[in-house]
Motif scaffolding. Structure first.
Motif, PDB file in Angstrom:
ATOM      1  N   PRO A   1       0.820  -1.203   0.000  1.00 38.51           N
ATOM      2  CA  PRO A   1       0.000   0.000   0.000  1.00 38.51           C
ATOM      3  C   PRO A   1       0.858   1.260   0.000  1.00 38.51           C
ATOM      4  O   PRO A   1       1.924   1.280   0.605  1.00 38.51           O
ATOM      5  N   ALA A   2       0.369   2.293  -0.692  1.00 40.28           N
ATOM      6  CA  ALA A   2       1.093   3.557  -0.797  1.00 40.28           C
ATOM      7  C   ALA A   2       1.055   4.303   0.526  1.00 40.28           C
ATOM      8  O   ALA A   2       0.055   4.303   1.236  1.00 40.28           O
ATOM      9  N   GLY A   3       2.155   4.929   0.851  1.00 41.18           N
ATOM     10  CA  GLY A   3       2.235   5.691   2.083  1.00 41.18           C
ATOM     11  C   GLY A   3       3.637   6.213   2.304  1.00 41.18           C
ATOM     12  O   GLY A   3       4.518   6.040   1.476  1.00 41.18           O
ATOM     13  N   VAL A   4       3.845   6.852   3.430  1.00 38.54           N
ATOM     14  CA  VAL A   4       5.156   7.364   3.806  1.00 38.54           C
ATOM     15  C   VAL A   4       5.729   6.424   4.858  1.00 38.54           C
ATOM     16  O   VAL A   4       5.153   6.267   5.934  1.00 38.54           O
ATOM     17  N   ARG A   5       6.861   5.805   4.553  1.00 45.12           N
ATOM     18  CA  ARG A   5       7.516   4.897   5.495  1.00 45.12           C
ATOM     19  C   ARG A   5       8.179   5.719   6.589  1.00 45.12           C
ATOM     20  O   ARG A   5       8.844   6.715   6.310  1.00 45.12           O
ATOM     21  N   MET A   6       8.006   5.303   7.828  1.00 49.95           N
ATOM     22  CA  MET A   6       8.601   5.966   8.983  1.00 49.95           C
ATOM     23  C   MET A   6       9.686   5.062   9.562  1.00 49.95           C
ATOM     24  O   MET A   6       9.521   3.843   9.595  1.00 49.95           O
ATOM     25  N   PHE A   7      10.767   5.696  10.034  1.00 45.75           N
ATOM     26  CA  PHE A   7      11.910   4.954  10.553  1.00 45.75           C
ATOM     27  C   PHE A   7      12.352   5.533  11.891  1.00 45.75           C
ATOM     28  O   PHE A   7      12.037   6.664  12.231  1.00 45.75           O
ATOM     29  N   SER A   8      13.119   4.747  12.622  1.00 45.17           N
ATOM     30  CA  SER A   8      13.800   5.192  13.842  1.00 45.17           C
ATOM     31  C   SER A   8      15.285   4.982  13.630  1.00 45.17           C
ATOM     32  O   SER A   8      15.695   4.059  12.919  1.00 45.17           O
ATOM     33  N   ILE A   9      16.088   5.824  14.254  1.00 47.44           N
ATOM     34  CA  ILE A   9      17.537   5.662  14.188  1.00 47.44           C
ATOM     35  C   ILE A   9      18.032   5.367  15.588  1.00 47.44           C
ATOM     36  O   ILE A   9      17.770   6.122  16.527  1.00 47.44           O
ATOM     37  N   HIS A  10      18.733   4.253  15.723  1.00 54.30           N
ATOM     38  CA  HIS A  10      19.319   3.845  17.005  1.00 54.30           C
ATOM     39  C   HIS A  10      20.805   3.621  16.756  1.00 54.30           C
ATOM     40  O   HIS A  10      21.176   2.581  16.195  1.00 54.30           O
ATOM     41  N   GLY A  11      21.613   4.592  17.148  1.00 45.56           N
ATOM     42  CA  GLY A  11      23.044   4.507  16.859  1.00 45.56           C
ATOM     43  C   GLY A  11      23.251   4.547  15.363  1.00 45.56           C
ATOM     44  O   GLY A  11      22.855   5.476  14.694  1.00 45.56           O
ATOM     45  N   ARG A  12      23.845   3.506  14.827  1.00 43.87           N
ATOM     46  CA  ARG A  12      24.071   3.414  13.383  1.00 43.87           C
ATOM     47  C   ARG A  12      23.032   2.532  12.697  1.00 43.87           C
ATOM     48  O   ARG A  12      23.116   2.271  11.507  1.00 43.87           O
ATOM     49  N   ARG A  13      22.034   2.074  13.462  1.00 47.12           N
ATOM     50  CA  ARG A  13      20.990   1.210  12.916  1.00 47.12           C
ATOM     51  C   ARG A  13      19.757   2.019  12.545  1.00 47.12           C
ATOM     52  O   ARG A  13      19.325   2.889  13.286  1.00 47.12           O
ATOM     53  N   ILE A  14      19.173   1.696  11.404  1.00 46.31           N
ATOM     54  CA  ILE A  14      17.914   2.292  10.954  1.00 46.31           C
ATOM     55  C   ILE A  14      16.853   1.212  11.063  1.00 46.31           C
ATOM     56  O   ILE A  14      16.993   0.122  10.496  1.00 46.31           O
ATOM     57  N   ILE A  15      15.793   1.519  11.802  1.00 48.71           N
ATOM     58  CA  ILE A  15      14.739   0.533  12.050  1.00 48.71           C
ATOM     59  C   ILE A  15      13.452   0.991  11.384  1.00 48.71           C
ATOM     60  O   ILE A  15      12.985   2.116  11.603  1.00 48.71           O
ATOM     61  N   ASP A  16      12.883   0.118  10.578  1.00 50.50           N
ATOM     62  CA  ASP A  16      11.619   0.373   9.885  1.00 50.50           C
ATOM     63  C   ASP A  16      10.487   0.292  10.905  1.00 50.50           C
ATOM     64  O   ASP A  16      10.301  -0.734  11.549  1.00 50.50           O
ATOM     65  N   ARG A  17       9.739   1.405  11.096  1.00 51.90           N
ATOM     66  CA  ARG A  17       8.677   1.426  12.112  1.00 51.90           C
ATOM     67  C   ARG A  17       7.317   1.088  11.534  1.00 51.90           C
ATOM     68  O   ARG A  17       6.714   0.095  11.867  1.00 51.90           O
ATOM     69  N   ASP A  18       6.818   1.955  10.694  1.00 53.18           N
ATOM     70  CA  ASP A  18       5.475   1.768  10.165  1.00 53.18           C
ATOM     71  C   ASP A  18       5.308   2.632   8.928  1.00 53.18           C
ATOM     72  O   ASP A  18       6.250   3.254   8.468  1.00 53.18           O
ATOM     73  N   SER A  19       4.095   2.663   8.402  1.00 54.17           N
ATOM     74  CA  SER A  19       3.799   3.462   7.223  1.00 54.17           C
ATOM     75  C   SER A  19       2.583   4.335   7.513  1.00 54.17           C
ATOM     76  O   SER A  19       1.614   3.878   8.114  1.00 54.17           O
ATOM     77  N   VAL A  20       2.658   5.594   7.094  1.00 53.46           N
ATOM     78  CA  VAL A  20       1.519   6.510   7.226  1.00 53.46           C
ATOM     79  C   VAL A  20       0.790   6.508   5.882  1.00 53.46           C
ATOM     80  O   VAL A  20       1.381   6.867   4.861  1.00 53.46           O
ATOM     81  N   PRO A  21      -0.465   6.082   5.855  1.00 50.97           N
ATOM     82  CA  PRO A  21      -1.208   6.053   4.588  1.00 50.97           C
ATOM     83  C   PRO A  21      -1.305   7.447   3.965  1.00 50.97           C
ATOM     84  O   PRO A  21      -1.379   8.450   4.677  1.00 50.97           O
ATOM     85  N   LEU A  22      -1.285   7.512   2.645  1.00 44.43           N
ATOM     86  CA  LEU A  22      -1.351   8.795   1.947  1.00 44.43           C
ATOM     87  C   LEU A  22      -2.587   9.606   2.330  1.00 44.43           C
ATOM     88  O   LEU A  22      -2.545  10.823   2.375  1.00 44.43           O
ATOM     89  N   ARG A  23      -3.671   8.942   2.670  1.00 43.42           N
ATOM     90  CA  ARG A  23      -4.890   9.664   3.050  1.00 43.42           C
ATOM     91  C   ARG A  23      -4.709  10.437   4.366  1.00 43.42           C
ATOM     92  O   ARG A  23      -5.484  11.324   4.690  1.00 43.42           O
ATOM     93  N   ASP A  24      -3.672  10.094   5.147  1.00 44.66           N
ATOM     94  CA  ASP A  24      -3.446  10.720   6.454  1.00 44.66           C
ATOM     95  C   ASP A  24      -2.316  11.745   6.466  1.00 44.66           C
ATOM     96  O   ASP A  24      -1.955  12.245   7.525  1.00 44.66           O
TER      97      ASP A  24
END
Length: 135
Positions: A1-24
């Motif tokens: 599904p289309a949306g904006v992917r959200m991430f977290s940064i922990h040190g040098r690691r990038i963690i995939d959190r969730d996606s915000v739907p385009l409607r939001d």
């Protein structure tokens, strides 16, 4: 599904959190962490790490100021007295006074000098107020 992917940064690691739907995403600002900009690409590479509601509240302005200028914390590091002396909230009117440092922006051949700008530093010296005068 289309949306904006959200991430977290922990040190040098990038963690995939969730996606915000385009409607939001309407009425939202996304904080993007810059990663790189390779010469063969027209745009930089970054990841969305936070989402903020667009608004005209003092708290929203304070949060954006903290992000823009790298101020850490919950907003208490920005003195309320300094912050409240910057720009008025949308829809508020400043009291009229005598403008002493304005300069015209009318063309040299103009008969009516009725358009001007002014720039004033706030009392704390940390922000500017730009006045636009169109008659």
């Amino acid at each position: 599904p289309a949306g904006v992917r959200m991430f977290s940064i922990h040190g040098r690691r990038i963690i995939d959190r969730d996606s915000v739907p385009l409607r939001d995403v309407e009425g939202k600002l996304f904080v993007v962490h810059y990663l790189s900009w390779r010469p063969e690409f027209p745009f930089p590479l970054g990841i969305a790490v936070d989402m903020i509601d667009v608004g005209t509240s003092l708290e929203t302005g304070r949060r954006l100021f903290e992000i823009q200028y790298g101020v850490e914390g919950d907003g208490t590091k920005i003195d309320d007295e300094v912050f409240s002396d910057t720009l008025p909230l949308k829809g508020t009117r400043l009291p009229r006074g005598v403008i002493t440092h304005a300069f015209t922006i009318d063309p040299e051949q103009s008969r009516d000098l009725d358009d001007a700008l002014s720039v004033d530093r706030n009392a704390h010296g940390c922000a500017y107020r730009v006045g636009v005068y169109i008659s």
